[in-house]
Scaffold this motif. Structure first.
Motif, mmCIF file in Angstrom:
data_model
loop_
_atom_site.group_PDB
_atom_site.id
_atom_site.type_symbol
_atom_site.label_atom_id
_atom_site.label_comp_id
_atom_site.label_asym_id
_atom_site.label_seq_id
_atom_site.Cartn_x
_atom_site.Cartn_y
_atom_site.Cartn_z
ATOM 1 N N GLY A 264 0.803 -1.217 0.000
ATOM 2 C CA GLY A 264 0.000 0.000 0.000
ATOM 3 C C GLY A 264 0.831 1.259 0.000
ATOM 4 N N VAL A 265 2.003 1.196 0.630
ATOM 5 C CA VAL A 265 2.914 2.349 0.653
ATOM 6 C C VAL A 265 3.378 2.678 -0.765
ATOM 7 N N VAL A 266 3.770 1.648 -1.504
ATOM 8 C CA VAL A 266 4.242 1.837 -2.881
ATOM 9 C C VAL A 266 3.092 2.284 -3.782
ATOM 10 N N GLU A 267 1.915 1.699 -3.583
ATOM 11 C CA GLU A 267 0.749 2.093 -4.395
ATOM 12 C C GLU A 267 0.379 3.554 -4.158
ATOM 13 N N ALA A 268 0.508 3.999 -2.913
ATOM 14 C CA ALA A 268 0.223 5.408 -2.622
ATOM 15 C C ALA A 268 1.180 6.320 -3.377
ATOM 16 N N MET A 269 2.467 6.019 -3.303
ATOM 17 C CA MET A 269 3.463 6.859 -3.977
ATOM 18 C C MET A 269 3.277 6.821 -5.490
ATOM 19 N N ALA A 270 2.849 5.669 -6.029
ATOM 20 C CA ALA A 270 2.571 5.587 -7.477
ATOM 21 C C ALA A 270 1.442 6.532 -7.863
ATOM 22 N N SER A 271 0.536 6.792 -6.931
ATOM 23 C CA SER A 271 -0.578 7.714 -7.171
ATOM 24 C C SER A 271 -0.173 9.165 -6.957
ATOM 25 N N GLY A 272 1.085 9.365 -6.536
ATOM 26 C CA GLY A 272 1.569 10.706 -6.240
ATOM 27 C C GLY A 272 1.370 11.097 -4.788
ATOM 28 N N THR A 273 0.855 10.176 -3.991
ATOM 29 C CA THR A 273 0.518 10.479 -2.601
ATOM 30 C C THR A 273 1.685 10.163 -1.672
ATOM 31 N N PRO A 274 2.202 11.159 -0.944
ATOM 32 C CA PRO A 274 3.310 10.910 -0.014
ATOM 33 C C PRO A 274 2.839 10.070 1.169
ATOM 34 N N VAL A 275 3.792 9.438 1.841
ATOM 35 C CA VAL A 275 3.483 8.526 2.938
ATOM 36 C C VAL A 275 4.183 8.981 4.208
ATOM 37 N N ILE A 276 3.429 9.016 5.287
ATOM 38 C CA ILE A 276 4.003 9.241 6.611
ATOM 39 C C ILE A 276 3.957 7.891 7.319
ATOM 40 N N ALA A 277 5.122 7.340 7.619
ATOM 41 C CA ALA A 277 5.181 5.979 8.162
ATOM 42 C C ALA A 277 6.097 5.916 9.365
ATOM 43 N N MET A 278 5.793 4.992 10.256
ATOM 44 C CA MET A 278 6.693 4.712 11.355
ATOM 45 C C MET A 278 7.986 4.132 10.801
ATOM 46 N N ASN A 279 9.087 4.549 11.367
ATOM 47 C CA ASN A 279 10.409 4.150 10.876
ATOM 48 C C ASN A 279 10.750 2.753 11.388
ATOM 49 N N ARG A 280 10.047 1.771 10.828
ATOM 50 C CA ARG A 280 10.226 0.393 11.260
ATOM 51 C C ARG A 280 10.262 -0.528 10.055
ATOM 52 N N GLY A 281 10.870 -1.694 10.244
ATOM 53 C CA GLY A 281 10.868 -2.716 9.202
ATOM 54 C C GLY A 281 11.444 -2.213 7.899
ATOM 55 N N SER A 282 10.716 -2.438 6.820
ATOM 56 C CA SER A 282 11.189 -2.111 5.473
ATOM 57 C C SER A 282 10.932 -0.674 5.069
ATOM 58 N N MET A 283 10.301 0.114 5.925
ATOM 59 C CA MET A 283 9.896 1.463 5.516
ATOM 60 C C MET A 283 11.062 2.311 4.981
ATOM 61 N N PRO A 284 12.264 2.263 5.594
ATOM 62 C CA PRO A 284 13.366 3.062 5.022
ATOM 63 C C PRO A 284 13.798 2.599 3.627
ATOM 64 N N GLU A 285 13.458 1.354 3.250
ATOM 65 C CA GLU A 285 13.786 0.867 1.915
ATOM 66 C C GLU A 285 12.764 1.321 0.881
ATOM 67 N N LEU A 286 11.594 1.719 1.339
ATOM 68 C CA LEU A 286 10.523 2.129 0.422
ATOM 69 C C LEU A 286 10.395 3.646 0.307
ATOM 70 N N ILE A 287 10.519 4.330 1.438
ATOM 71 C CA ILE A 287 10.272 5.779 1.497
ATOM 72 C C ILE A 287 11.593 6.531 1.582
ATOM 73 N N ARG A 288 11.752 7.530 0.754
ATOM 74 C CA ARG A 288 12.918 8.411 0.843
ATOM 75 C C ARG A 288 12.518 9.602 1.710
ATOM 76 N N ASP A 289 13.027 9.603 2.923
ATOM 77 C CA ASP A 289 12.597 10.563 3.936
ATOM 78 C C ASP A 289 12.798 11.994 3.445
ATOM 79 N N GLY A 290 11.728 12.779 3.492
ATOM 80 C CA GLY A 290 11.793 14.169 3.064
ATOM 81 C C GLY A 290 11.620 14.360 1.573
ATOM 82 N N GLU A 291 11.571 13.249 0.822
ATOM 83 C CA GLU A 291 11.430 13.339 -0.635
ATOM 84 C C GLU A 291 10.137 12.702 -1.129
ATOM 85 N N THR A 292 9.825 11.507 -0.617
ATOM 86 C CA THR A 292 8.569 10.851 -1.015
ATOM 87 C C THR A 292 7.643 10.663 0.190
ATOM 88 N N GLY A 293 8.027 11.223 1.305
ATOM 89 C CA GLY A 293 7.240 11.108 2.526
ATOM 90 C C GLY A 293 8.121 11.357 3.727
#
Length: 458
Positions: A264-293
Motif C-alpha cells: 500500500g505504501v508503494v501504491e500510494a506513492m505511485a498515485s503521487g501520494t506521499p506517505v508518513i510511516a513509522m520508521n520500522r521494518g522495510s519502511m526506510p527501503e521504500l520511502i525516501r525521507d523528506g522526498e517521497t514522505g
C-alpha cells in the motif's frame, strides 16, 4: 516458451488459497503472485498457476480449491491446503522450478522431490514457525522481500522487492485534503495511531480495509467514527482503493511491527501520494525521507510531518516508484533467481575434463555419474562440507589421495572424507566413468577449493 541458456523452463507457481489470484479485494500475497505470473507469461515463460478455481490468469491454471476459504467459512482450511499443496508436488516432474508463495507448509514436501523449490518469504507470522524454515535452510532456496526482513537464522539466494502495475494507479497532482489509512484493521497496522494523528492535526481521516480483529476494531476504532472527521469506508474494491489513494493528501502508515514490505505504501506513492510511516521494518527501503514522505517515530512526529507535506513533490513520488518498483523490474529479478537456481541444480554439466550427470539428489546427499575423457583430470581439490565415495564403472584411472597415487579399475572404490585433498586422472585410452556419492550439510557445486588445475581454473 522462453529458455535460459537453451533450457526450456517450466515454473509451478504455488499461490495461497485464502483469496483468489488476483484477489477481488484484499490479498497482498495473491496480488504479487498474479503480477509475477502474468509478467513471466508475457516473457514467454511456461507457468502453471496453482490457485483457487475462481482465479484469473494467462498461465495454465490448476485448481482443487473451488473458492477462497476466507470467503467460505464452511470450508475446512487444512483439508484444502493439503489438497492444494499436494497437487504441485505430485506433478513435480513436469516442472523445472517450484516457486512457493504459500508460507512454510509446502517446505515439508520439498525433500520428497527432485525439483528445486524456491520460497518467497512474504512474512513470518511468529518465530514459532521458524523450525520449519530452519530445517529446510540450504536444502531449498529462500527469497526475502526486503533486506530489513531477513531472518538471521536463514540464508537467502536474493532479495526481490515487490513491483506493482504502476500504470493502473491514477497520478493526481491536485489531491483533496483528507488523510488515508489503507490496510487491514489490526493493532499491528496502527489504525488507532492514525486516528490520533488526524485528531491532532484536525484533518479528515478516511479508513479503508477489512476488519482483521473485531475486538480491536470495537475498542480502538469504532468509538471514534463519526462519518465527518473519522470515516470508515469498509472493505473496498480495487478500483475504489485506487480512487482513495489518488485523491488522498497523504497515506498514514503507523505500523506497530517490523513490516516485511508494504504494498500500500508503494501504491500510494505511485498515485503521487506521499506517505508518513513509522520508521520500522522495510519502511526506510521504500520511502525516501523528506522526498517521497516522512519516516517518524511517534504520533507527535507524524502530526508534525503532516504540516510539512507541502514540501513533497507528488511527481517525485510517482517517479520513485517508476524507477524502483515496477513489475518489469520484479520479473527481471525473479528470472535472475531462477537462472541461479538452475545453474546450482543443473543435472548435467560439461567440464574441460569431460562431463557429469546428476542421477539423484535429496537433502544431505547427491549421486552423480562422472565421465573423464582420456588424459583428462579433475583439479587437485577438496571440499569443506561434504565427503565423497567413488565407485569405478569403466576405464582406468589414477587417484591422488593424501599425496599417494592409487590406480583404479572397474569395481574399485575410493572414500574421500571432508577436507581430503584429492584428484583423479584418466590414464587409459577409453572414457573413465565412475559414480560419486556426496554426503554432507551442503552439497552445492561451489563447495570446492582448487589447489592445482591443468585448465587454469585455480
Amino acid at each position: 516458451m522462453s529458455d535460459f541458456g537453451g533450457i526450456n523452463i517450466r515454473i509451478a507457481m504455488l499461490s495461497p488459497i485464502a483469496w483468489s489470484t488476483p484477489p477481488k479485494k484484499y490479498g497482498p500475497w495473491e496480488s504479487i503472485v498474479s503480477l509475477l505470473t502474468e509478467g513471466l507469461v508475457k516473457r514467454g515463460i511456461d507457468v502453471t498457476l496453482f490457485a483457487t478455481a475462481d482465479s484469473h490468469t494467462g498461465a495454465k491454471l490448476h485448481a482443487v480449491c473451488p473458492r477462497p476459504y476466507e470467503e467460505d467459512k464452511d470450508m475446512i482450511r487444512k483439508v484444502y491446503e493439503g489438497l492444494h499443496i499436494s497437487e504441485v508436488f505430485e506433478r513435480e516432474k513436469e516442472f523445472d522450478i517450484i516457486h512457493n508463495h504459500f508460507d512454510y507448509l509446502p517446505l515439508t514436501y520439498s525433500a520428497l522431490v527432485d525439483t528445486p523449490v524456491v520460497t518467497t518469504i512474504h512474512g513470518i507470522s511468529s518465530r514459532k514457525i521458524l523450525p520449519v524454515y530452519k530445517k529446510y535452510n540450504n536444502r531449498t532456496f529462500y527469497v526475502s522481500i526486503s533486506d530489513a526482513y531477513r531472518c538471521r537464522d536463514l540464508d537467502y539466494i536474493a532479495t526481490v522487492r515487490h513491483g506493482i502495475d504502476i500504470e493502473s494507479f491514477y497520478f493526481n497532482e491536485k489531491p483533496q485534503d483528507y488523510l488515508l489509512f489503507l490496510s487491514r484493521l489490526h493493532k499491528d497496522k496502527g489504525v488507532r495511531e492514525a486516528i490520533e494523528v488526524a485528531k491532532k492535526t484536525g484533518r479528515k481521516l478516511r479508513i479503508a480495509g477489512f476488519i482483521a480483529d473485531q475486538a480491536y476494531f470495537e475498542k480502538e476504532v469504532h468509538p471514534y467514527m463519526d462519518n465527518e472527521q473519522i470515516i470508515y469506508e469498509g472493505h473496498v474494491t480495487p478500483e475504489f482503493k485506487k480512487e482513495l489513494l489518488s485523491n488522498a493528501y497523504a497515506l498514514l502508515h503507523m505500523i506497530n511491527y517490523e513490516e516485511a514490505f508494504g504494498i500500500g505504501v508503494v501504491e500510494a506513492m505511485a498515485s503521487g501520494t506521499p506517505v508518513i510511516a513509522m520508521n520500522r521494518g522495510s519502511m526506510p527501503e521504500l520511502i525516501r525521507d523528506g522526498e517521497t514522505g516522512f519516516l517518524v517515530n511517534s504520533v507527535d512526529e507524524a502530526a508534525e510531518a503532516v504540516q510539512k507535506l507541502g514540501s513533497i513533490s507528488r511527481k517525485k513520488c510517482r517517479e520513485n516508484v517508476e524507477k524502483r518498483f515496477s513489475v518489469d523490474r520484479m520479473v527481471d529479478d525473479y528470472i535472475k533467481v531462477y537462472e541461479t537456481i538452475l545453474e546450482k541444480c543443473k543435472r548435467e554439466e560439461k567440464r574441460p575434463w569431460g562431463f557429469y550427470e546428476v542421477l539423484g539428489q535429496r537433502p544431505g546427499y547427491k549421486v552423480k555419474s562422472l565421465t573423464v575423457i582420456p588424459q583428462g583430470e579433475i583439479s587437485l581439490q577438496r571440499h569443506f562440507h561434504r565427503s565423497e565415495h567413488w565407485y569405478i564403472i569403466s576405464g582406468e584411472g589414477l587417484v591422488v589421495k593424501k599425496g599417494n597415487e592409487i590406480r583404479v579399475i572397474p569395481g574399485d572404490s575410493v572414500d574421500l572424507p571432508v577436507n581430503e585433498i584429492h584428484r583423479i586422472k584418466n590414464i587409459g585410452s577409453q572414457n573413465l566413468v565412475f559414480i560419486e556419492i556426496a554426503q554432507g550439510d551442503y552439497i552445492g557445486e561451489d563447495d570446492i577449493e582448487r589447489l592445482e588445475d591443468k585448465y587454469g581454473r585455480v
